[in-house]
Design a protein around this motif. Structure first.
Motif, PDB file in Angstrom:
ATOM      1  N   TRP A  81       0.794  -1.233  -0.040  1.00 26.77           N
ATOM      2  CA  TRP A  81       0.006   0.182   0.053  1.00 26.77           C
ATOM      3  C   TRP A  81       1.031   1.134   0.083  1.00 26.77           C
ATOM      4  O   TRP A  81       0.361   2.230  -0.523  1.00 26.77           O
ATOM      5  N   ARG A  87      -0.700   0.184  -4.865  1.00 32.17           N
ATOM      6  CA  ARG A  87      -2.007   0.649  -5.030  1.00 32.17           C
ATOM      7  C   ARG A  87      -2.598   0.462  -6.621  1.00 32.17           C
ATOM      8  O   ARG A  87      -3.657   0.216  -6.693  1.00 32.17           O
ATOM      9  N   TRP A 113      -0.963   1.529   6.672  1.00 26.96           N
ATOM     10  CA  TRP A 113      -1.998   2.259   6.293  1.00 26.96           C
ATOM     11  C   TRP A 113      -2.217   3.657   6.654  1.00 26.96           C
ATOM     12  O   TRP A 113      -3.327   4.115   6.744  1.00 26.96           O
ATOM     13  N   PHE A 116      -5.371   6.244   6.370  1.00 24.62           N
ATOM     14  CA  PHE A 116      -6.542   5.514   5.807  1.00 24.62           C
ATOM     15  C   PHE A 116      -7.035   4.654   6.851  1.00 24.62           C
ATOM     16  O   PHE A 116      -6.653   3.833   7.372  1.00 24.62           O
ATOM     17  N   VAL A 122     -10.175   3.876   1.506  1.00 21.83           N
ATOM     18  CA  VAL A 122      -9.119   3.075   0.847  1.00 21.83           C
ATOM     19  C   VAL A 122     -10.036   2.699  -0.478  1.00 21.83           C
ATOM     20  O   VAL A 122      -9.420   2.766  -1.749  1.00 21.83           O
TER      21      VAL A 122
END
Length: 203
Positions: A81, A87, A113, A116, A122
């Motif tokens: 991520w 992504r 993360w 988010f 997300v």
């Protein structure tokens, strides 16, 4: 069939490829060739990565100093991520596969993360990537841009991306990078999925 087998089609396709090491080597050479050419055109580092087992793995990479890396047996595991390529790969996942990744990567407590906090946030971000066809990440001093390499069924076969110092990331440079990235992916797809004799793309 467990979702993981549907989720990561590239890894299964690449690692098996009819069980022929020669075919794996052929695909690797194609990816490395396009990674190298894109790096030379941009004068920036470029890499091609895949998604398997909830992890992003770098298959081929090239730097402006002509350092090349390709490995058909053991991939280099890299963040998911927190990278533009990761992504870009996630943006084209099926819903169940997306949910599996959130679970296995400890969303939202995992460090990657940051910023988010909900699956909806997300999902909105990934929807923007699909709409724009590119993933962008600004890490302060470094900017990364990536886009998926889609197969004939519209699934993310892999991702091609580059990163550079923010000091070189002007509006003009961004347009140049996205143009070269799009052209490189189109050329790569043409070599990976050449038309069959019947006029349709090979499976």
């Amino acid at each position: 069939e467990h979702n993981e087998r549907r989720e990561y089609r590239l890894a299964t396709k690449f690692r098996n490829l009819s069980g022929a090491k020669e075919e794996r080597d052929r695909v690797s050479r194609i990816c490395l060739d396009h990674v190298c050419r894109m790096s030379q055109r941009l004068g920036e580092a470029v890499e091609f990565s895949i998604l398997t087992g909830g992890e992003r793995w770098v298959l081929a990479e090239a730097s402006p100093d002509r350092t090349l890396t390709v490995n058909t047996e053991f991939f280099r595991k890299s963040p998911l991520w927190s990278t533009a390529s990761g992504r870009a790969l996630m943006a084209w996942l099926e819903t169940a596969a997306f949910q599996d990744i959130l679970k296995t990567r400890r969303f939202p407590s995992g460090p990657e993360w940051l910023g988010f906090q909900t699956p909806a946030a997300v999902s909105r971000h990934l929807a923007e990537i699909r709409e724009n066809s590119f993933a962008f990440i600004d890490k302060g001093e470094v900017v990364a841009i990536a886009a998926p390499v889609l197969d004939q069924g519209g699934r993310a076969w892999g991702a091609l991306g580059t990163y550079l110092p923010k000091s070189r990331y002007t509006a003009t440079r961004r347009r140049e990078i996205t143009r070269v990235l799009s052209e490189s992916i189109s050329s790569l797809r043409g070599d990976l999925f050449p038309p069959s004799r019947g006029g349709k793309n090979a499976a």
